[in-house]
Motif scaffolding. Structure first.
Motif, PDB file in Angstrom:
ATOM      1  N   ALA A   1      -6.987  -7.160 -13.807  1.00 19.55           N
ATOM      2  CA  ALA A   1      -5.697  -5.958 -13.850  1.00 19.55           C
ATOM      3  C   ALA A   1      -4.935  -6.064 -15.735  1.00 19.55           C
TER       4      ALA A   1
ATOM      5  N   ALA B   1       0.446   0.828 -11.957  1.00 15.87           N
ATOM      6  CA  ALA B   1       0.917   0.927 -13.485  1.00 15.87           C
ATOM      7  C   ALA B   1       1.209  -0.031 -13.986  1.00 15.87           C
TER       8      ALA B   1
ATOM      9  N   HIS C   1      -4.169   2.231 -15.451  1.00 18.98           N
ATOM     10  CA  HIS C   1      -4.037   1.855 -13.735  1.00 18.98           C
ATOM     11  C   HIS C   1      -4.918   1.127 -13.418  1.00 18.98           C
ATOM     12  N   TYR C   2      -4.554   0.367 -12.040  1.00 16.03           N
ATOM     13  CA  TYR C   2      -5.322  -0.662 -11.803  1.00 16.03           C
ATOM     14  C   TYR C   2      -5.616  -0.125 -10.164  1.00 16.03           C
ATOM     15  N   ASP C   3      -6.573  -0.305  -9.845  1.00 14.79           N
ATOM     16  CA  ASP C   3      -6.921  -0.065  -8.035  1.00 14.79           C
ATOM     17  C   ASP C   3      -6.899  -0.652  -6.849  1.00 14.79           C
TER      18      ASP C   3
ATOM     19  N   CYS D   1       0.783  -1.010   0.233  1.00 14.89           N
ATOM     20  CA  CYS D   1      -0.339  -0.212  -0.084  1.00 14.89           C
ATOM     21  C   CYS D   1       0.685   1.350   0.082  1.00 14.89           C
TER      22      CYS D   1
ATOM     23  N   SER E   1      -6.896   3.233  -1.989  1.00 15.83           N
ATOM     24  CA  SER E   1      -6.576   2.168  -3.104  1.00 15.83           C
ATOM     25  C   SER E   1      -5.044   2.661  -3.941  1.00 15.83           C
ATOM     26  N   THR E   2      -4.311   1.609  -3.488  1.00 14.09           N
ATOM     27  CA  THR E   2      -3.014   1.677  -4.342  1.00 14.09           C
ATOM     28  C   THR E   2      -3.140   1.775  -5.641  1.00 14.09           C
ATOM     29  N   LYS E   3      -2.522   2.763  -6.527  1.00 15.14           N
ATOM     30  CA  LYS E   3      -2.694   3.067  -8.562  1.00 15.14           C
ATOM     31  C   LYS E   3      -1.511   2.313  -8.715  1.00 15.14           C
TER      32      LYS E   3
ATOM     33  N   HIS F   1      -7.540  -2.128  -3.593  1.00 12.92           N
ATOM     34  CA  HIS F   1      -7.739  -1.612  -2.038  1.00 12.92           C
ATOM     35  C   HIS F   1      -7.314  -2.194  -1.619  1.00 12.92           C
TER      36      HIS F   1
END
Ligand SMILES: [Zn+2]
Length: 64
Positions: A22, A48, A33-35, A5, A44-46, A37
């Motif tokens: 993703a 790439a 980007h994929y979120d 995170c 949410s961590t993005k 959680h």
């Protein structure tokens, strides 16, 4: 796939389903980007595409 995170540094894993989701998103749009959680802070961590290219398994999925 293990990630960390970006807000609370909690390490957590993406399920195979989340990874597949993703990969689908990133195959369609390399700049997306994929979120992911965080189970601890719920933020949410993005992620790439690069984050998935560092992992040999997901790298293969992106190419396939
Ligand atoms: Zn967190």
């Amino acid at each position: 796939m293990q990630i960390k995170c970006s807000f609370c540094s909690m390490p957590f894993a993406l399920t195979n389903e989340q990874v597949a989701e993703a990969v689908e998103i990133l195959k369609k749009d390399a700049r997306a980007h994929y979120d992911a959680h965080c189970p601890k802070c719920r933020r949410s961590t993005k992620l790439a595409k690069k984050a998935f290219e560092l992992n040999p398994v997901t790298k293969k999925m992106l190419e396939g």
